[in-house]
Scaffold this motif. Structure first.
Motif, PDB file in Angstrom:
ATOM      1  N   ARG A 135     -14.291   1.391  73.260  1.00  0.00           N
ATOM      2  CA  ARG A 135     -13.615   2.193  72.233  1.00  0.00           C
ATOM      3  C   ARG A 135     -13.276   1.242  71.095  1.00  0.00           C
ATOM      4  O   ARG A 135     -12.742   0.160  71.323  1.00  0.00           O
ATOM      5  CB  ARG A 135     -12.347   2.815  72.790  1.00  0.00           C
ATOM      6  CG  ARG A 135     -12.627   3.868  73.830  1.00  0.00           C
ATOM      7  CD  ARG A 135     -11.427   4.732  74.075  1.00  0.00           C
ATOM      8  NE  ARG A 135     -11.174   5.514  72.860  1.00  0.00           N
ATOM      9  CZ  ARG A 135      -9.969   5.967  72.526  1.00  0.00           C
ATOM     10  NH1 ARG A 135      -8.924   5.736  73.273  1.00  0.00           N
ATOM     11  NH2 ARG A 135      -9.810   6.674  71.431  1.00  0.00           N
TER      12      ARG A 135
ATOM     13  N   GLY B 219     -11.348   0.834  67.363  1.00  0.00           N
ATOM     14  CA  GLY B 219     -10.436   1.350  66.362  1.00  0.00           C
ATOM     15  C   GLY B 219     -10.630   0.633  65.043  1.00  0.00           C
ATOM     16  O   GLY B 219     -10.796  -0.587  65.012  1.00  0.00           O
TER      17      GLY B 219
ATOM     18  N   ARG C 175      -9.102   0.233  60.941  1.00  0.00           N
ATOM     19  CA  ARG C 175      -7.939   0.470  60.082  1.00  0.00           C
ATOM     20  C   ARG C 175      -8.228  -0.061  58.693  1.00  0.00           C
ATOM     21  O   ARG C 175      -8.453  -1.265  58.505  1.00  0.00           O
ATOM     22  CB  ARG C 175      -6.704  -0.236  60.647  1.00  0.00           C
ATOM     23  CG  ARG C 175      -5.486  -0.017  59.748  1.00  0.00           C
ATOM     24  CD  ARG C 175      -4.225  -0.579  60.358  1.00  0.00           C
ATOM     25  NE  ARG C 175      -3.113  -0.318  59.470  1.00  0.00           N
ATOM     26  CZ  ARG C 175      -2.248  -1.238  59.082  1.00  0.00           C
ATOM     27  NH1 ARG C 175      -2.341  -2.461  59.514  1.00  0.00           N
ATOM     28  NH2 ARG C 175      -1.267  -0.919  58.268  1.00  0.00           N
TER      29      ARG C 175
ATOM     30  N   PRO D 275      -0.071  -3.289  65.759  1.00  0.00           N
ATOM     31  CA  PRO D 275      -0.119  -2.494  66.999  1.00  0.00           C
ATOM     32  C   PRO D 275      -1.261  -1.482  66.993  1.00  0.00           C
ATOM     33  O   PRO D 275      -1.701  -1.011  65.944  1.00  0.00           O
ATOM     34  CB  PRO D 275       1.234  -1.784  67.011  1.00  0.00           C
ATOM     35  CG  PRO D 275       2.110  -2.602  66.145  1.00  0.00           C
ATOM     36  CD  PRO D 275       1.220  -3.206  65.101  1.00  0.00           C
ATOM     37  N   ARG D 276      -1.726  -1.137  68.188  1.00  0.00           N
ATOM     38  CA  ARG D 276      -2.885  -0.268  68.377  1.00  0.00           C
ATOM     39  C   ARG D 276      -2.695   1.121  67.775  1.00  0.00           C
ATOM     40  O   ARG D 276      -3.657   1.754  67.348  1.00  0.00           O
ATOM     41  CB  ARG D 276      -3.184  -0.171  69.868  1.00  0.00           C
ATOM     42  CG  ARG D 276      -4.453   0.556  70.165  1.00  0.00           C
ATOM     43  CD  ARG D 276      -4.814   0.526  71.606  1.00  0.00           C
ATOM     44  NE  ARG D 276      -3.653   0.695  72.444  1.00  0.00           N
ATOM     45  CZ  ARG D 276      -3.637   0.517  73.744  1.00  0.00           C
ATOM     46  NH1 ARG D 276      -4.725   0.162  74.351  1.00  0.00           N
ATOM     47  NH2 ARG D 276      -2.542   0.692  74.440  1.00  0.00           N
ATOM     48  N   ASP D 277      -1.473   1.628  67.719  1.00  0.00           N
ATOM     49  CA  ASP D 277      -1.281   3.000  67.233  1.00  0.00           C
ATOM     50  C   ASP D 277      -1.559   3.150  65.734  1.00  0.00           C
ATOM     51  O   ASP D 277      -1.545   4.257  65.210  1.00  0.00           O
ATOM     52  CB  ASP D 277       0.112   3.524  67.589  1.00  0.00           C
ATOM     53  CG  ASP D 277       1.237   2.703  66.991  1.00  0.00           C
ATOM     54  OD1 ASP D 277       0.967   1.625  66.439  1.00  0.00           O
ATOM     55  OD2 ASP D 277       2.396   3.139  67.086  1.00  0.00           O
ATOM     56  N   LEU D 278      -1.820   2.068  65.047  1.00  0.00           N
ATOM     57  CA  LEU D 278      -2.131   2.138  63.623  1.00  0.00           C
ATOM     58  C   LEU D 278      -3.636   2.240  63.364  1.00  0.00           C
ATOM     59  O   LEU D 278      -4.071   2.217  62.221  1.00  0.00           O
ATOM     60  CB  LEU D 278      -1.558   0.919  62.901  1.00  0.00           C
ATOM     61  CG  LEU D 278      -0.034   0.791  62.967  1.00  0.00           C
ATOM     62  CD1 LEU D 278       0.419  -0.491  62.284  1.00  0.00           C
ATOM     63  CD2 LEU D 278       0.639   1.994  62.330  1.00  0.00           C
TER      64      LEU D 278
ATOM     65  N   VAL E   6      -7.536   4.168  63.990  1.00  0.00           N
ATOM     66  CA  VAL E   6      -8.226   5.415  64.305  1.00  0.00           C
ATOM     67  C   VAL E   6      -9.444   5.019  65.143  1.00  0.00           C
ATOM     68  O   VAL E   6     -10.312   4.278  64.670  1.00  0.00           O
ATOM     69  CB  VAL E   6      -8.649   6.174  63.039  1.00  0.00           C
ATOM     70  CG1 VAL E   6      -9.397   7.443  63.405  1.00  0.00           C
ATOM     71  CG2 VAL E   6      -7.425   6.493  62.182  1.00  0.00           C
TER      72      VAL E   6
ATOM     73  N   ASP F 153      -9.821  -3.117  66.282  1.00  0.00           N
ATOM     74  CA  ASP F 153      -9.227  -3.252  67.612  1.00  0.00           C
ATOM     75  C   ASP F 153     -10.205  -2.646  68.611  1.00  0.00           C
ATOM     76  O   ASP F 153     -10.427  -1.437  68.612  1.00  0.00           O
ATOM     77  CB  ASP F 153      -7.881  -2.519  67.664  1.00  0.00           C
ATOM     78  CG  ASP F 153      -7.114  -2.757  68.950  1.00  0.00           C
ATOM     79  OD1 ASP F 153      -7.696  -3.310  69.903  1.00  0.00           O
ATOM     80  OD2 ASP F 153      -5.935  -2.374  69.015  1.00  0.00           O
TER      81      ASP F 153
ATOM     82  N   ASN G  64      -7.687  -5.583  74.704  1.00  0.00           N
ATOM     83  CA  ASN G  64      -7.983  -5.530  73.277  1.00  0.00           C
ATOM     84  C   ASN G  64      -8.607  -6.817  72.758  1.00  0.00           C
ATOM     85  O   ASN G  64      -8.116  -7.915  73.025  1.00  0.00           O
ATOM     86  CB  ASN G  64      -6.704  -5.261  72.485  1.00  0.00           C
ATOM     87  CG  ASN G  64      -6.037  -3.991  72.938  1.00  0.00           C
ATOM     88  OD1 ASN G  64      -5.480  -3.947  74.032  1.00  0.00           O
ATOM     89  ND2 ASN G  64      -6.098  -2.960  72.126  1.00  0.00           N
TER      90      ASN G  64
END
Length: 196
Positions: free
Chosen positions: A100, A102, A104, A119-122, A124, A140, A155
């Motif tokens: 996967r 991500g 940004r 952090p990972r939550d930032l 897509v 990420d 990660n």
């Protein structure tokens, strides 16, 4: 009594020596960060045997083909921007076993300013991102290879800057720093830090 005092003094000196060396229980990275400047061809309009994708952990150039041995592929748009396409965004269900990835977009930040990944939550994940030349992109990757070697996370972090394009040759030039240590965040050559 004199023996106890000597033993206490030796213990205090040993503790002070350990403390001055940093955290003796901190995890240490096994590999130095990787840094590279490279070019890839666009997915569309270039010869199919040219490199048009990258494996983030190694900064290894790849071809976006049916093997799905890449993390991010690249293409050019008609407006002179660069399209970053993750393996899962390109392959949908076919690539379900791939990493996967991500992405940004980071407008306003320079390559040198970013020394650690956020952090990972930032991010897509498993998406497509279109950016102009000069833009910094943070990456990420939830790398499946980390499952057998890491206790602090799966990660792999990286930063990438699109330096220039040559539309007539379908070429994209970029610079990348990748931290190949699972769960580590620092993005400067040779530096790394455990996940907080």
């Amino acid at each position: 009594m004199h023996g106890r005092l000597s033993a206490l003094l030796i213990a205090a000196v040993a503790i002070a020596a350990l403390a001055s060396c940093g955290d003796p229980t901190a995890l240490e990275a096994r590999f130095d960060n990787r840094e590279a400047e490279f070019s890839v061809h666009a997915l569309n309009g270039a010869h199919p045997n040219t490199f048009n994708a990258v494996r983030v952990r190694t900064i290894g150039l790849e071809r976006a083909d049916s093997r799905f041995a890449f993390d991010v592929a690249f293409d050019l748009t008609d407006t002179g921007t660069v399209k970053l396409i993750t393996a899962r965004a390109m392959g949908t269900e076919i690539a379900a076993t791939n990493n996967r990835v991500g992405l940004r977009d980071s407008p306003g930040l320079t390559f040198e300013q970013v020394t650690t990944n956020p952090p990972r939550d930032l991010f897509v994940f498993d998406s497509v991102l279109v950016v102009p030349v000069g833009r910094l992109v943070l990456i990420d990757v939830l790398d499946l290879g980390c499952a057998t070697e890491s206790i602090i996370g799966f990660n792999i972090r990286a930063k990438l800057r699109i330096d220039s394009i040559v539309p007539a040759e379908r070429l994209i030039y970029m610079r990348m720093v990748s931290n190949p240590n699972c769960g580590f965040r620092d993005l400067i050559p040779g530096g790394q830090r455990p996940e907080d």
